[in-house]
Enzyme design. Structure first.
Site, short mmCIF file in Angstrom:
data_model
loop_
_atom_site.label_atom_id
_atom_site.label_comp_id
_atom_site.label_asym_id
_atom_site.label_seq_id
_atom_site.Cartn_x
_atom_site.Cartn_y
_atom_site.Cartn_z
CE LYS A 28 38.42 42.67 52.10
NZ LYS A 28 38.89 41.62 51.17
CG ASN A 29 42.36 43.69 50.54
OD1 ASN A 29 41.48 42.56 51.08
ND2 ASN A 29 42.16 44.27 49.56
NE ARG A 98 39.90 34.16 43.14
CZ ARG A 98 41.08 34.26 42.94
NH1 ARG A 98 41.87 35.06 43.94
NH2 ARG A 98 41.76 33.96 41.97
CB CYS A 122 34.77 35.43 42.59
SG CYS A 122 35.76 36.91 41.94
NE ARG A 127 39.63 37.70 42.11
CZ ARG A 127 39.46 38.28 43.03
NH1 ARG A 127 37.88 38.66 43.76
NH2 ARG A 127 40.38 38.88 43.82
N PRO A 128 41.90 33.43 37.86
CG PRO A 128 43.22 33.48 35.90
CD PRO A 128 42.29 34.15 36.50
CB ILE A 129 45.31 30.67 41.70
CG1 ILE A 129 45.30 29.05 41.29
CG2 ILE A 129 44.48 31.46 42.40
CD1 ILE A 129 44.80 28.42 42.63
CG ASP A 310 39.79 46.47 45.90
OD1 ASP A 310 39.30 45.76 44.96
OD2 ASP A 310 40.63 46.08 46.80
CB VAL A 332 42.80 45.39 37.93
CG1 VAL A 332 43.25 44.26 38.92
CG2 VAL A 332 43.68 46.55 38.02
NE ARG A 402 33.86 38.71 51.08
CZ ARG A 402 34.42 38.81 50.08
NH1 ARG A 402 33.80 38.98 48.77
NH2 ARG A 402 35.47 38.91 49.59
C1 UD1 Z 1 43.68 41.52 45.77
C2 UD1 Z 1 42.88 42.02 46.88
C3 UD1 Z 1 41.63 42.85 45.91
C4 UD1 Z 1 41.89 43.55 45.01
C5 UD1 Z 1 43.06 43.11 44.06
C6 UD1 Z 1 43.63 43.97 43.11
C7 UD1 Z 1 42.91 40.81 48.72
C8 UD1 Z 1 42.49 39.73 49.86
N1 UD1 Z 1 42.28 41.17 47.77
O1 UD1 Z 1 42.97 40.61 45.29
O2 UD1 Z 1 40.69 43.53 46.80
O3 UD1 Z 1 40.91 43.86 44.02
O4 UD1 Z 1 44.28 42.59 44.94
O5 UD1 Z 1 44.15 45.13 43.85
O6 UD1 Z 1 44.10 41.49 49.13
N2 UD1 Z 1 45.46 36.94 37.90
C9 UD1 Z 1 45.50 35.77 37.33
N3 UD1 Z 1 46.39 34.98 37.63
C10 UD1 Z 1 46.70 34.86 38.76
C11 UD1 Z 1 46.65 35.70 39.85
C12 UD1 Z 1 45.83 37.05 39.20
O7 UD1 Z 1 45.32 35.92 36.01
O8 UD1 Z 1 47.61 33.78 39.24
C13 UD1 Z 1 44.56 37.97 37.76
C14 UD1 Z 1 43.37 38.28 38.27
O9 UD1 Z 1 42.07 37.37 37.78
C15 UD1 Z 1 43.05 39.84 38.21
C16 UD1 Z 1 44.35 40.42 38.29
O10 UD1 Z 1 45.36 39.24 38.08
O11 UD1 Z 1 42.44 40.13 36.97
C17 UD1 Z 1 44.62 40.97 39.71
O12 UD1 Z 1 44.51 40.08 40.66
P1 UD1 Z 1 45.35 39.92 42.06
O13 UD1 Z 1 46.17 41.21 41.96
O14 UD1 Z 1 46.06 38.77 42.30
O15 UD1 Z 1 44.29 40.28 43.03
P2 UD1 Z 1 43.96 39.45 44.35
O16 UD1 Z 1 45.28 39.08 45.02
O17 UD1 Z 1 43.02 38.29 43.98
#
Ligand code: UD1
Length: 423
Positions: A28-29, A98, A122, A127-129, A310, A332, A402
């Site tokens: 999926k990922n 997301r 979520c 989970r900021p971006i 995960d 994480v 999902r």
């Molecule tokens: C992806 C996976 C998810 C997995 C995660 C960590 C997909 C669709 N999802 O999620 O299943 O659990 O990797 O292996 O591939 N963060 C920030 N700012 C950002 C981005 C992330 O603070 O801009 C934080 C998040 O809140 C979290 C951590 O970084 O605490 C890890 O997030 P990230 O590696 O980005 O996970 P996803 O890509 O969302």
């Protein structure tokens, strides 16, 4: 396609030993960002081993909103986006998933503009971006927020050196896709190293991209102007595979988990071996042999190649019946222990202390009505249900659907007593 909506519960009767062969689906990922990356080319793309999952449907709807036409034939997805007809990802789709935000990079690359609803938080944290946006800005994009939407524009993307404060998977993917067209060279330092990043880079490279170093902490991308069509097979889902290995071991089973890249599962296999579970690596899969008796071990989630977050919930469920006390530390995500209260309702002995869960093994769990709060929590509850005495009734199964393709059918075939039911 998919599971009828009225079948909104999963019932598991515990006590059966799992035996036989179970096949893992495409990851999926990996497939979600790959579907997004198909937006880079106007030519037809074919993706093989695409699991039938709600998240895949949502990603298809998102790229459909941008003008892609998508056709599924069995596990193959045919995507064609000769033209981008809209640059806006609607709120109702982004709020469902997301991961829709990974369309930002490729859309920006293709058109220089994207408007996407801010995904917000979520169930497993805020989970900021910020790192996604920081990376896109470094490549020359301007980001504005209006009425809950992120409006991202770039008249020209230019290669840059980008250091990620944390190796975020999604940020690495978004930046990689935007940088694939940026003029000159981009370096992503402290990049995520997950196998899904490598699969995405391979996909883009097969389309004509120039990405080197994916799977290491420094990814180097030379921008190119045009991408061609491609056929690509998605890597196996290491999290689904890991969930099955844990379920087989917890029930004292003898199961061959097929379609596995063992190297992707090393952190889990090492921890399971430490707890006394035996494996045999065979061609294209792993056979797990267990008598259902194993020791508690400690585990700490980390970015790849550490123990995957995960698999934290399924591993924690596995430990509820281990011998002794195991400590599970989540580093994480900030709030990823929602499954603990549900497992306690089944008789598990778990205490939360900050970012750790202290799991004291108990001789037996008992079936109970429980709720899946996210998809991996759902897998944890299925695992617990398989080992518990009596019936476990799981609600919130849309979370499970999902991320786990045909889970009820797959587990039934190896001896689990599991079925869907409506209220
Ligand atoms: C992806 C996976 C998810 C997995 C995660 C960590 C997909 C669709 N999802 O999620 O299943 O659990 O990797 O292996 O591939 N963060 C920030 N700012 C950002 C981005 C992330 O603070 O801009 C934080 C998040 O809140 C979290 C951590 O970084 O605490 C890890 O997030 P990230 O590696 O980005 O996970 P996803 O890509 O969302």
């Amino acid at each position: 396609m998919g599971v009828p909506k009225h079948l909104n519960k999963i019932i598991v009767a515990g006590g059966n030993t799992l035996e036989g062969k179970i096949t893992v689906s495409g990851a999926k990922n990996a497939v979600l960002p790959i579907i997004a990356a198909s937006l880079l080319t106007p030519e037809p793309v074919r993706i093989d081993d695409v699991p039938e999952l709600l998240d895949v449907d949502v990603m298809c709807q998102v790229i459909g909103a941008f003008g892609a036409s998508i056709r599924r034939e069995g596990s193959q997805l045919y995507i064609s986006t000769p033209e981008i007809t809209s640059v806006e990802a609607p709120h109702d789709l982004v709020s469902k998933m997301r991961a829709s935000i990974v369309t930002m990079g490729p859309l920006l690359a293709r058109t220089g503009r994207v408007r996407i609803s801010h995904p917000g938080g979520c169930a497993i944290g805020s989970r900021p971006i910020n790192w996604h946006l920081k990376g896109l800005e470094a490549l020359g994009a301007e980001v504005h927020m209006d009425h809950g939407y992120l409006d991202v524009k770039a008249s020209a993307l230019k290669g840059a050196r980008i250091y990620l404060d944390f190796p975020s998977v999604g940020a690495t993917e978004n930046i990689m896709m935007a940088a694939a067209v940026a003029e000159g060279t981009t370096l992503i330092e402290n990049a995520a190293q997950e196998p899904e990043i490598i699969d995405l880079a391979n996909f883009i490279n097969q389309m004509g991209g120039k990405i080197r170093g994916a799977g290491t902490s420094v990814i180097r991308i030379e921008g190119v102007k045009e991408f061609s069509g491609v056929n690509h097979t998605v890597i196996p889902d290491r999290i689904e595979a890991g969930s099955f290995l844990l379920m087989a071991a917890a029930t004292g089973g003898d199961v061959f988990v097929q379609n596995v890249i063992a190297n992707h599962l090393q952190p889990l296999l090492a921890k399971m071996e430490e707890s006394g579970v035996h494996f045999r690596e065979e061609d294209d899969g792993i056979r797990v042999l267990s008598d259902g008796i194993y020791q508690a071990v400690d585990v700490k989630t980390q970015v790849h190649p550490g123990f995957p977050t995960d698999l934290q919930a399924p591993f924690l469920a596995f430990l509820t019946r281990g011998k002794g006390t195991g400590v599970v530390t989540e580093t994480v995500f900030e709030n990823r222990f929602m499954h603990v209260d549900e497992l306690k309702r089944m008789g598990a002995d778990i205490k939360i202390e900050g970012r750790s869960a202290i799991v004291q093994g108990v001789p037996r769990l008992t079936g109970a009505p429980v709720t899946a709060t996210d998809l991996r929590a759902g897998a944890a509850l299925i695992l617990a249900g398989l080992t518990a005495e009596g019936e476990t009734e799981i609600s919130g199964v849309h979370h499970i659907d999902r991320g786990y393709e045909f889970i009820v059918e797959k587990l039934s075939r190896i001896g689990a007593e599991i079925r869907r039911k409506s209220d």
